[in-house]
Design a protein around this motif. Sequence first.
Motif, PDB file in Angstrom:
ATOM      1  N   SER A  27       0.844  -1.193   0.000  1.00  9.09           N
ATOM      2  CA  SER A  27       0.000   0.000   0.000  1.00  9.09           C
ATOM      3  C   SER A  27       0.883   1.248   0.000  1.00  9.09           C
ATOM      4  N   VAL A  28       0.308   2.378  -0.380  1.00  5.41           N
ATOM      5  CA  VAL A  28       1.050   3.635  -0.336  1.00  5.41           C
ATOM      6  C   VAL A  28       1.510   3.903   1.094  1.00  5.41           C
ATOM      7  N   LYS A  29       0.693   3.560   2.065  1.00  5.69           N
ATOM      8  CA  LYS A  29       1.073   3.732   3.478  1.00  5.69           C
ATOM      9  C   LYS A  29       2.333   2.919   3.796  1.00  5.69           C
ATOM     10  N   GLU A  30       2.411   1.687   3.282  1.00  2.54           N
ATOM     11  CA  GLU A  30       3.603   0.850   3.488  1.00  2.54           C
ATOM     12  C   GLU A  30       4.817   1.429   2.760  1.00  2.54           C
ATOM     13  N   ILE A  31       4.593   2.031   1.595  1.00  2.08           N
ATOM     14  CA  ILE A  31       5.684   2.659   0.851  1.00  2.08           C
ATOM     15  C   ILE A  31       6.233   3.850   1.640  1.00  2.08           C
ATOM     16  N   ILE A  32       5.357   4.625   2.269  1.00  2.00           N
ATOM     17  CA  ILE A  32       5.807   5.746   3.102  1.00  2.00           C
ATOM     18  C   ILE A  32       6.650   5.230   4.260  1.00  2.00           C
ATOM     19  N   LYS A  33       6.253   4.107   4.866  1.00  4.88           N
ATOM     20  CA  LYS A  33       7.058   3.513   5.946  1.00  4.88           C
ATOM     21  C   LYS A  33       8.418   3.063   5.427  1.00  4.88           C
ATOM     22  N   LEU A  34       8.450   2.509   4.225  1.00  2.36           N
ATOM     23  CA  LEU A  34       9.712   2.098   3.598  1.00  2.36           C
ATOM     24  C   LEU A  34      10.619   3.308   3.384  1.00  2.36           C
ATOM     25  N   LEU A  35      10.056   4.387   2.868  1.00  2.00           N
ATOM     26  CA  LEU A  35      10.827   5.621   2.694  1.00  2.00           C
ATOM     27  C   LEU A  35      11.309   6.169   4.034  1.00  2.00           C
ATOM     28  N   ASP A  36      10.463   6.100   5.057  1.00  2.00           N
ATOM     29  CA  ASP A  36      10.839   6.578   6.394  1.00  2.00           C
ATOM     30  C   ASP A  36      12.054   5.834   6.940  1.00  2.00           C
ATOM     31  N   ARG A  64      -2.184   9.251 -11.487  1.00  2.00           N
ATOM     32  CA  ARG A  64      -3.522   9.401 -10.891  1.00  2.00           C
ATOM     33  C   ARG A  64      -3.393   9.710  -9.404  1.00  2.00           C
ATOM     34  N   ASN A  65      -4.119  10.717  -8.953  1.00  2.00           N
ATOM     35  CA  ASN A  65      -4.082  11.121  -7.552  1.00  2.00           C
ATOM     36  C   ASN A  65      -4.667  10.002  -6.689  1.00  2.00           C
ATOM     37  N   ILE A  66      -3.920   9.577  -5.667  1.00  2.00           N
ATOM     38  CA  ILE A  66      -4.399   8.468  -4.826  1.00  2.00           C
ATOM     39  C   ILE A  66      -5.654   8.855  -4.045  1.00  2.00           C
ATOM     40  N   ARG A  67      -5.923  10.154  -3.887  1.00 11.66           N
ATOM     41  CA  ARG A  67      -7.167  10.576  -3.218  1.00 11.66           C
ATOM     42  C   ARG A  67      -8.392  10.122  -4.017  1.00 11.66           C
ATOM     43  N   HIS A  68      -8.226   9.910  -5.325  1.00 12.71           N
ATOM     44  CA  HIS A  68      -9.318   9.458  -6.180  1.00 12.71           C
ATOM     45  C   HIS A  68      -9.281   7.948  -6.401  1.00 12.71           C
ATOM     46  N   LEU A  69      -8.355   7.282  -5.735  1.00 16.64           N
ATOM     47  CA  LEU A  69      -8.261   5.819  -5.771  1.00 16.64           C
ATOM     48  C   LEU A  69      -8.663   5.309  -4.390  1.00 16.64           C
ATOM     49  N   GLN A  70      -7.771   4.610  -3.700  1.00 16.08           N
ATOM     50  CA  GLN A  70      -8.075   4.129  -2.351  1.00 16.08           C
ATOM     51  C   GLN A  70      -7.241   4.845  -1.295  1.00 16.08           C
ATOM     52  N   GLY A  71      -6.810   6.060  -1.598  1.00 18.24           N
ATOM     53  CA  GLY A  71      -6.030   6.839  -0.634  1.00 18.24           C
ATOM     54  C   GLY A  71      -4.749   6.118  -0.263  1.00 18.24           C
ATOM     55  N   LEU A  72      -4.405   6.158   1.012  1.00 21.75           N
ATOM     56  CA  LEU A  72      -3.170   5.513   1.478  1.00 21.75           C
ATOM     57  C   LEU A  72      -3.216   3.998   1.363  1.00 21.75           C
ATOM     58  N   ASP A  73      -4.407   3.435   1.162  1.00 15.72           N
ATOM     59  CA  ASP A  73      -4.552   1.982   0.988  1.00 15.72           C
ATOM     60  C   ASP A  73      -4.396   1.547  -0.465  1.00 15.72           C
ATOM     61  N   THR A  74      -4.168   2.492  -1.373  1.00 18.12           N
ATOM     62  CA  THR A  74      -3.956   2.179  -2.785  1.00 18.12           C
ATOM     63  C   THR A  74      -2.750   1.252  -2.925  1.00 18.12           C
ATOM     64  N   LEU A  75      -2.926   0.175  -3.676  1.00 19.34           N
ATOM     65  CA  LEU A  75      -1.849  -0.802  -3.836  1.00 19.34           C
ATOM     66  C   LEU A  75      -0.897  -0.416  -4.965  1.00 19.34           C
ATOM     67  N   VAL A  76       0.382  -0.681  -4.709  1.00 19.25           N
ATOM     68  CA  VAL A  76       1.466  -0.349  -5.625  1.00 19.25           C
ATOM     69  C   VAL A  76       2.188  -1.640  -6.018  1.00 19.25           C
TER      70      VAL A  76
END
Length: 91
Positions: A27-36, A64-76
């Motif tokens: 998820s984008v949230k997991e990607i942010i943790k990876l970057l952190d 595409r803006n993730i706000r128009h997808l599943q937000g931070l839960d959008t899968l990458v």
Amino acid sequence: MKIKFFSLIKLDLKKDEVDYQLSGSKSVKEIIKLLDQEFDNYFSRKLLENGELKSGTIVLLNGRNIRHLQGLDTLVENKDEITIFPPSGGG
């Protein structure tokens, strides 16, 4: 997967992009943790507030803006490209 940085992020990190090899979907949230992990919690501090994207933050997945997808839960996936613009300031 490629992650591109713009504006203050690019200036702060002195990088304009990073590449990662993912094992499966994240998820984008997991990607942010990876970057952190690589950048000392920089991305959570810069982009998130109370576990959500700060107002004005733009995160694009393949344009595409993730706000128009599943937000931070959008899968990458590995083939994807993320573009991050921090909240802007000024006036």
